[in-house]
Scaffold this motif. Structure first.
Motif, PDB file in Angstrom:
ATOM      1  N   ASP A  64     -12.554 -12.348  19.726  1.00 23.15           N
ATOM      2  CA  ASP A  64     -12.769 -13.363  18.689  1.00 23.15           C
ATOM      3  C   ASP A  64     -11.944 -14.600  19.006  1.00 23.15           C
ATOM      4  OD1 ASP A  64     -13.782 -14.495  16.442  1.00 23.15           O
ATOM      5  OD2 ASP A  64     -12.560 -13.360  15.017  1.00 23.15           O
ATOM      6  N   ILE A  65     -12.435 -15.749  18.576  1.00 20.21           N
ATOM      7  CA  ILE A  65     -11.679 -16.996  18.606  1.00 20.21           C
ATOM      8  C   ILE A  65     -11.556 -17.462  17.166  1.00 20.21           C
ATOM      9  CG2 ILE A  65     -11.619 -19.382  19.398  1.00 20.21           C
ATOM     10  CD1 ILE A  65     -13.240 -18.551  21.824  1.00 20.21           C
ATOM     11  N   ASP A  66     -10.338 -17.427  16.641  1.00 18.39           N
ATOM     12  CA  ASP A  66     -10.131 -17.680  15.217  1.00 18.39           C
ATOM     13  C   ASP A  66      -9.983 -19.149  14.859  1.00 18.39           C
ATOM     14  OD1 ASP A  66     -10.350 -15.060  14.616  1.00 18.39           O
ATOM     15  OD2 ASP A  66      -8.226 -14.674  14.323  1.00 18.39           O
ATOM     16  N   GLY A  67      -9.881 -20.020  15.857  1.00 20.04           N
ATOM     17  CA  GLY A  67      -9.788 -21.443  15.540  1.00 20.04           C
ATOM     18  C   GLY A  67      -8.953 -22.189  16.550  1.00 20.04           C
ATOM     19  N   ARG A  68      -8.934 -23.505  16.405  1.00 18.69           N
ATOM     20  CA  ARG A  68      -8.129 -24.375  17.256  1.00 18.69           C
ATOM     21  C   ARG A  68      -7.323 -25.321  16.382  1.00 18.69           C
ATOM     22  NH1 ARG A  68     -10.244 -29.480  17.426  1.00 18.69           N
ATOM     23  NH2 ARG A  68      -9.086 -30.008  19.319  1.00 18.69           N
ATOM     24  N   LEU A  69      -6.237 -25.845  16.931  1.00 18.03           N
ATOM     25  CA  LEU A  69      -5.386 -26.757  16.190  1.00 18.03           C
ATOM     26  C   LEU A  69      -5.917 -28.176  16.312  1.00 18.03           C
ATOM     27  CD1 LEU A  69      -2.770 -27.358  14.614  1.00 18.03           C
ATOM     28  CD2 LEU A  69      -1.606 -27.563  16.816  1.00 18.03           C
TER      29      LEU A  69
END
Length: 449
Positions: free
Chosen positions: A363-368
């Motif tokens: 999973d990729i939960d997000g980026r800043l």
């Protein structure tokens, strides 16, 4: 028997401090490093002559101290730093290893490399421009990498007439960004690397500034003490002397070589070998200089154990009382360093201490988002993105939260085909594996580590 003194953590008494520089293009990082070297009398005569000769050839009316660190031909031609340049210098109070990192966004990966082992990050900000996107990116990298000390040098203060108001405006902006990123403490000071104001010597043109010079501050900063953490010893190589079959003195010898990642180990300590969970006792500590009764991070040693245990490269020897739990689920923050995006389902290699195992991106939960300093949803990580990923590993690793240990809490993502590094990662705490405990992406930046 040889005994060694542990490194002191008393401010100003350590023998070594590792520094990395960061900042945007043309903020003056290489000039500042050159000024530090020049004013601290760490430049050899032939080096200075070479720099003076090149400066004259470029038609400059002053000595370009940036040439002391910009050693690549492409760097001198383009006037930018491309690779990390390491320089060594010393004062009467401390020895320094300084990594001059590139400022261009294209070379953010080099900044991650230079900052990963730093005790202090010196971040430059142009007094005329203030904090930029790359400033926020480097502050975020410093926080994610848990660099113990972040120093912001507001450079080129001479180009704004040494304005106190301008400095305080930038300082307030930097502090606001740092608080949003969760940086625990930050030092901000005005300097002029080109002229030499407030680098090594105090400046008569900055009478309103009452703090230390940059060098004074660096001399006072306490280094991180790896001996304060629990004992961790990633095994690098099992040792069986090649002459064991012929020389009876070595028939019984079996040791395990590596570098102590953290903590202290003594002869007689009870330890556990992971991931097998077998417990045993340390009966000997060997070095090239002889036997020790005690060893500490970051010494490289060979441990001898009381029991014959099948131990291979990549396994971990730890103290029995607080050994980490092996896991095949990895939740971490990564700085993505590759041109090709990272996507869910992608297969990678995870290199953690001396252990390398296959993994798949679950999973990729997000980026800043560096503009809002908040996480945002995404289905891929692009070059220089800072994001949160979850991985499933083919074999367990003995990881710990990066906030607990920079050595056992860090990892690399590697391309299985080419062997190139794809990302530098920092492990989150165990609570991150729980969906209920996961922080919503639209609430707070403490989502980082």
């Amino acid at each position: 028997m040889h005994e060694f003194n542990r490194p002191s953590s008393t401010p100003g008494t350590s023998t070594l401090l590792r520094i990395a520089t960061a900042g945007s293009v043309d903020d003056g990082k290489s000039t500042l490093v050159g000024r530090l070297l020049f004013d601290s009398k760490a430049v050899l005569a032939d080096q200075l002559e070479s720099v003076e000769r090149v400066s004259r050839a470029k038609g400059l009316g002053h000595v370009d101290l940036a040439l002391l660190t910009d050693g690549l031909r492409a760097e001198r031609e383009q006037g930018i730093t491309i690779d990390v340049a390491y320089r060594y210098f010393a004062t009467a109070r401390r020895t320094f290893i300084l990594a001059d990192c590139p400022g261009h966004v294209q070379y953010t990966r080099n900044t991650v490399t230079g900052s990963s082992t730093a005790d202090a990050l010196v971040l430059l900000v142009d007094a005329r421009k203030g904090a930029l996107e790359q400033t926020r990116r480097h502050l975020a990298v410093g926080q994610l990498l848990r660099v113990p000390h972040i120093v912001v040098a507001v450079n080129k203060i001479d180009l704004v007439d040494y304005s106190r108001d301008r400095f305080e405006e930038i300082s307030a902006d930097i502090v606001r960004i740092a608080e949003g990123l969760g940086v625990p403490s930050i030092h901000v000071l005005p300097v002029s690397a080109l002229v030499g104001d407030n680098i090594v010597e105090r400046s008569d043109r900055l009478t309103w500034y009452e703090g230390p010079t940059l060098l004074q501050l660096l001399e006072e900063l306490p280094p991180a003490d790896a001996t304060e953490h629990s004992f961790r010893f990633p095994v690098q190589l099992p040792i069986r002397p090649q002459g064991a079959a012929r020389d009876p003195r070595y028939v019984e010898y079996r040791g395990y070589a590596g570098q102590i990642a953290s903590g202290v180990v003594r002869v007689g300590d009870r330890v556990v070998v992971l991931p097998s969970g077998r417990e045993t006792t340390v009966v000997g500590i060997d070095t090239a200089d002889g036997e020790l009764t005690e060893a500490f991070a970051p010494q490289s040693v060979t441990l001898r154990l009381a029991d014959e245990i099948d131990i291979t490269r990549g396994e971990l020897i730890a103290g029995v009382a607080d050994a980490p739990e092996p896991t095949q689920d990895l939740d971490g923050m990564v700085a993505w360093l590759a041109e090709r995006p990272l996507r869910v389902g992608q297969k990678v290699l995870v290199k953690h201490t001396t252990r390398t195992t296959q993994a798949v991106v679950r999973d990729i939960d997000g980026r800043l988002d560096l503009d809002t300093l908040r996480p945002q949803h995404t289905d891929a990580l692009e070059l220089n993105d800072l994001g949160r990923v979850r991985l499933r590993l083919a074999a367990p690793i003995m990881g710990e939260p990066y906030s607990t240990s920079r050595r056992t809490g860090s990892f690399l993502l590697v391309d299985p085909q080419s062997g190139t590094n794809l990302a530098a990662g920092m492990i989150r705490g165990d609570e991150a594996f729980s969906d209920e405990a996961a922080v919503p992406l639209d609430t707070t930046l403490n989502w980082s580590i």
